[in-house]
Design an enzyme around this catalytic site. Sequence first.
Site, PDB file in Angstrom:
ATOM      1  N   ARG A 147       0.853  -1.189   0.000  1.00 38.44           N
ATOM      2  CA  ARG A 147       0.000   0.000   0.000  1.00 38.44           C
ATOM      3  C   ARG A 147       0.886   1.235   0.000  1.00 38.44           C
ATOM      4  O   ARG A 147       1.878   1.296   0.742  1.00 38.44           O
ATOM      5  CB  ARG A 147      -0.890  -0.014   1.261  1.00 38.44           C
ATOM      6  CG  ARG A 147      -1.942   1.052   1.259  1.00 38.44           C
ATOM      7  CD  ARG A 147      -2.759   1.035   2.533  1.00 38.44           C
ATOM      8  NE  ARG A 147      -2.178   1.904   3.543  1.00 38.44           N
ATOM      9  CZ  ARG A 147      -2.847   2.393   4.590  1.00 38.44           C
ATOM     10  NH1 ARG A 147      -4.114   2.069   4.770  1.00 38.44           N
ATOM     11  NH2 ARG A 147      -2.251   3.170   5.463  1.00 38.44           N
ATOM     12  N   TYR A 159      -3.525  11.223   7.086  1.00 38.66           N
ATOM     13  CA  TYR A 159      -3.681   9.800   7.376  1.00 38.66           C
ATOM     14  C   TYR A 159      -2.652   8.946   6.619  1.00 38.66           C
ATOM     15  O   TYR A 159      -2.412   9.159   5.430  1.00 38.66           O
ATOM     16  CB  TYR A 159      -5.094   9.324   6.971  1.00 38.66           C
ATOM     17  CG  TYR A 159      -5.161   7.830   6.920  1.00 38.66           C
ATOM     18  CD1 TYR A 159      -5.279   7.098   8.100  1.00 38.66           C
ATOM     19  CD2 TYR A 159      -5.017   7.141   5.725  1.00 38.66           C
ATOM     20  CE1 TYR A 159      -5.270   5.714   8.078  1.00 38.66           C
ATOM     21  CE2 TYR A 159      -5.008   5.760   5.695  1.00 38.66           C
ATOM     22  CZ  TYR A 159      -5.136   5.052   6.868  1.00 38.66           C
ATOM     23  OH  TYR A 159      -5.106   3.689   6.842  1.00 38.66           O
ATOM     24  N   ASP A 220      -5.266   3.927   0.027  1.00 38.49           N
ATOM     25  CA  ASP A 220      -6.432   4.137   0.893  1.00 38.49           C
ATOM     26  C   ASP A 220      -6.834   5.617   0.857  1.00 38.49           C
ATOM     27  O   ASP A 220      -6.059   6.485   1.288  1.00 38.49           O
ATOM     28  CB  ASP A 220      -6.061   3.727   2.332  1.00 38.49           C
ATOM     29  CG  ASP A 220      -7.276   3.634   3.248  1.00 38.49           C
ATOM     30  OD1 ASP A 220      -8.342   4.153   2.869  1.00 38.49           O
ATOM     31  OD2 ASP A 220      -7.143   3.031   4.333  1.00 38.49           O
ATOM     32  N   HIS A 222      -9.415   6.731   2.532  1.00 35.68           N
ATOM     33  CA  HIS A 222      -9.896   6.964   3.899  1.00 35.68           C
ATOM     34  C   HIS A 222     -11.124   7.868   3.965  1.00 35.68           C
ATOM     35  O   HIS A 222     -11.170   8.807   4.776  1.00 35.68           O
ATOM     36  CB  HIS A 222      -8.759   7.489   4.778  1.00 35.68           C
ATOM     37  CG  HIS A 222      -8.703   6.814   6.108  1.00 35.68           C
ATOM     38  ND1 HIS A 222      -8.990   7.456   7.283  1.00 35.68           N
ATOM     39  CD2 HIS A 222      -8.439   5.551   6.451  1.00 35.68           C
ATOM     40  CE1 HIS A 222      -8.879   6.617   8.289  1.00 35.68           C
ATOM     41  NE2 HIS A 222      -8.557   5.442   7.810  1.00 35.68           N
ATOM     42  N   GLU A 246      -9.015   2.160  -1.980  1.00 34.01           N
ATOM     43  CA  GLU A 246      -9.847   1.821  -0.814  1.00 34.01           C
ATOM     44  C   GLU A 246     -10.600   3.042  -0.290  1.00 34.01           C
ATOM     45  O   GLU A 246     -10.050   4.154  -0.268  1.00 34.01           O
ATOM     46  CB  GLU A 246      -8.916   1.277   0.276  1.00 34.01           C
ATOM     47  CG  GLU A 246      -9.621   0.959   1.567  1.00 34.01           C
ATOM     48  CD  GLU A 246      -8.645   0.578   2.664  1.00 34.01           C
ATOM     49  OE1 GLU A 246      -7.475   0.257   2.359  1.00 34.01           O
ATOM     50  OE2 GLU A 246      -9.044   0.609   3.834  1.00 34.01           O
ATOM     51  N   GLU A 272     -14.240  -1.274   5.861  1.00 28.17           N
ATOM     52  CA  GLU A 272     -13.636  -1.536   7.175  1.00 28.17           C
ATOM     53  C   GLU A 272     -14.481  -0.969   8.322  1.00 28.17           C
ATOM     54  O   GLU A 272     -14.389  -1.452   9.442  1.00 28.17           O
ATOM     55  CB  GLU A 272     -12.204  -1.004   7.245  1.00 28.17           C
ATOM     56  CG  GLU A 272     -12.109   0.512   7.211  1.00 28.17           C
ATOM     57  CD  GLU A 272     -10.683   1.029   7.206  1.00 28.17           C
ATOM     58  OE1 GLU A 272      -9.821   0.391   6.604  1.00 28.17           O
ATOM     59  OE2 GLU A 272     -10.450   2.080   7.812  1.00 28.17           O
ATOM     60  N   ARG A 293     -13.938  -5.090   2.661  1.00 29.14           N
ATOM     61  CA  ARG A 293     -12.858  -4.774   3.597  1.00 29.14           C
ATOM     62  C   ARG A 293     -13.150  -5.150   5.046  1.00 29.14           C
ATOM     63  O   ARG A 293     -12.332  -4.921   5.939  1.00 29.14           O
ATOM     64  CB  ARG A 293     -12.585  -3.258   3.545  1.00 29.14           C
ATOM     65  CG  ARG A 293     -11.789  -2.838   2.344  1.00 29.14           C
ATOM     66  CD  ARG A 293     -10.333  -3.236   2.485  1.00 29.14           C
ATOM     67  NE  ARG A 293      -9.635  -2.395   3.448  1.00 29.14           N
ATOM     68  CZ  ARG A 293      -8.642  -2.822   4.217  1.00 29.14           C
ATOM     69  NH1 ARG A 293      -8.238  -4.077   4.182  1.00 29.14           N
ATOM     70  NH2 ARG A 293      -8.044  -1.998   5.048  1.00 29.14           N
ATOM     71  N   GLU A 349      -4.715  -7.635   4.578  1.00 26.67           N
ATOM     72  CA  GLU A 349      -3.887  -6.542   5.108  1.00 26.67           C
ATOM     73  C   GLU A 349      -3.112  -7.072   6.318  1.00 26.67           C
ATOM     74  O   GLU A 349      -3.663  -7.769   7.169  1.00 26.67           O
ATOM     75  CB  GLU A 349      -4.781  -5.377   5.537  1.00 26.67           C
ATOM     76  CG  GLU A 349      -4.006  -4.179   6.064  1.00 26.67           C
ATOM     77  CD  GLU A 349      -4.929  -3.026   6.470  1.00 26.67           C
ATOM     78  OE1 GLU A 349      -6.124  -3.269   6.713  1.00 26.67           O
ATOM     79  OE2 GLU A 349      -4.436  -1.893   6.553  1.00 26.67           O
ATOM     80  N   TRP A 412     -12.061  12.006   8.227  1.00 28.38           N
ATOM     81  CA  TRP A 412     -10.647  11.683   8.439  1.00 28.38           C
ATOM     82  C   TRP A 412     -10.334  10.306   7.833  1.00 28.38           C
ATOM     83  O   TRP A 412     -11.101   9.403   7.944  1.00 28.38           O
ATOM     84  CB  TRP A 412     -10.339  11.650   9.953  1.00 28.38           C
ATOM     85  CG  TRP A 412      -8.976  11.102  10.190  1.00 28.38           C
ATOM     86  CD1 TRP A 412      -7.789  11.767  10.021  1.00 28.38           C
ATOM     87  CD2 TRP A 412      -8.658   9.766  10.597  1.00 28.38           C
ATOM     88  NE1 TRP A 412      -6.745  10.924  10.308  1.00 28.38           N
ATOM     89  CE2 TRP A 412      -7.249   9.692  10.648  1.00 28.38           C
ATOM     90  CE3 TRP A 412      -9.406   8.643  10.897  1.00 28.38           C
ATOM     91  CZ2 TRP A 412      -6.579   8.517  11.000  1.00 28.38           C
ATOM     92  CZ3 TRP A 412      -8.754   7.482  11.241  1.00 28.38           C
ATOM     93  CH2 TRP A 412      -7.342   7.421  11.297  1.00 28.38           C
TER      94      TRP A 412
HETATM   95  C1  GCO Z   1      -6.594   0.532   7.139  1.00 28.14           C
HETATM   96  C2  GCO Z   1      -7.354   1.483   7.978  1.00 28.14           C
HETATM   97  C3  GCO Z   1      -6.766   1.827   9.301  1.00 28.14           C
HETATM   98  C4  GCO Z   1      -7.789   2.580  10.134  1.00 28.14           C
HETATM   99  C5  GCO Z   1      -7.697   2.173  11.555  1.00 28.14           C
HETATM  100  C6  GCO Z   1      -8.798   2.778  12.386  1.00 28.14           C
HETATM  101  O1  GCO Z   1      -6.824   0.556   5.949  1.00 28.14           O
HETATM  102  O2  GCO Z   1      -5.826  -0.224   7.696  1.00 28.14           O
HETATM  103  O3  GCO Z   1      -7.829   2.571   7.256  1.00 28.14           O
HETATM  104  O4  GCO Z   1      -5.557   2.504   9.190  1.00 28.14           O
HETATM  105  O5  GCO Z   1      -7.646   3.945  10.041  1.00 28.14           O
HETATM  106  O6  GCO Z   1      -7.743   0.781  11.617  1.00 28.14           O
HETATM  107  O7  GCO Z   1      -8.912   2.109  13.571  1.00 28.14           O
HETATM  108 MG    MG Z   2      -8.456   1.701   5.401  1.00 29.33          MG
END
Ligand code: GCO
Ligand code: MG
Length: 412
Positions: A147, A159, A220, A222, A246, A272, A293, A349, A412
């Site tokens: 990644r 992030y 990602d 995010h 992602e 996620e 995810r 991951e 975020w």
């Molecule tokens: C990822 C995620 C994490 C999250 C975190 C929040 O793709 O692994 O985005 O980085 O931000 O798990 O608890």
């Molecule tokens: Mg993520």
Amino acid sequence: MKIQSAEVIVTSPDRNFVTLKLTTDDGLTGLGDATLNGRELAVVSYLRDHVVPLLIGRDAHQIEDTWQFLYRSAYWRRGPVTMAAIAAVDVALWDIKAKAAGMPLYQLLGGASRTGLMAYGHASGRDLPELFDNVRSYLDKGYKAIRIQTAVPGLRAIYGVAGNATTEGNKGKRYDYEPAQRADLPVEEDWDTRKYLTHLPGVFEAVRNEFGADIPLLHDGHHRMTPIQAAKLGKSLEPYDLFWLEDCTPAENQAALRLVRQHTTTPLAIGEVFNTVWDYQTLITEQLIDYVRSAVTHTGGISALKKILDFAAQYQIKSGMHGPTDISPVGMAAAMHLGLAIHNFGIQEYMSHGALTNSVFQQTFTFTDGMLHPGEQPGLGVSLDVDEAGKYPYQTAYLPYNRLADGTVHDW
Ligand code: GCO
Ligand code: MG
């Protein structure tokens, strides 16, 4: 085989983890991960106050019945706290059943469908040389997929960039490599979508020029873009052939993904932060994503996530289970057993835990040539050293949040 005791164990070696430990009247134990990053104590209370009293005396073999009982008797459906609590019970019961059968858990889920699980690691950098060094270190460790996250010129901290996530008190500590920070308040980061969209394609071009066309690369977003911004990014990244983009939008608006999908062939991964199949209904039936995810830990456990993934399989959608450090070794082991057994495994991951975490949780999984395997020990293959765990009491920690240049709070 009855559940005799249920204990909720909170420990914070490198970070906070919540674990449910079930013990049966014939002495078998099972573990389940209930860690919800930044909101850990809410799940502790849900389990201790409302679930543990309901478990004592139940037949430990009745996994599906217990799942349905906890889900339906709560009346209040879904949500991360409820589903993390149910997940912990579900996984602990699978651990016990597999120990009772004398088999590694993946055998009870249908047996191995592959020899190992391709994992991806997190490379990041504040500039290209730092990013390239970091990519090289992942390649040296054997990772077959990586990644890519970078800083964006003009933004202070965003992030996914290890060096940027530091605060003075935390410099040099493991928390530098993940977003949660041990502090009484969330750290503020900044965001500007226009700067990001302008910068990112050049980063991927540089990475492809340096490392070639073969290595699967991921990114990602995010949840920070609107659908039309996500469509634009997906399109501008097409020449660099991503394995996935992602969380391009906050996908609780599932229909928004129609717009993204109409504009780009970059594969999409989402989920996620989701916790039930209903969060995926439109995404799966309309084939708006390519990878699911969800983690076992946040989606009601192995029983529920296997159903989501079986449903996704009918639409050629694969797994891409969440595996950051806030999924405990117990949650990671559950993901590995499930991933080994299902037909539609995509990628796993794998951020890897620190030495202190590994001193609390003993594990049998292996990571060889970029491939994970949960091992052959009966059950999940993870045990928890309660004395070690007790050395690391809970510490307040929060995920960061974003503000735009004019002070507006942003995803975020
Ligand atoms: C990822 C995620 C994490 C999250 C975190 C929040 O793709 O692994 O985005 O980085 O931000 O798990 O608890
Ligand atoms: Mg993520």
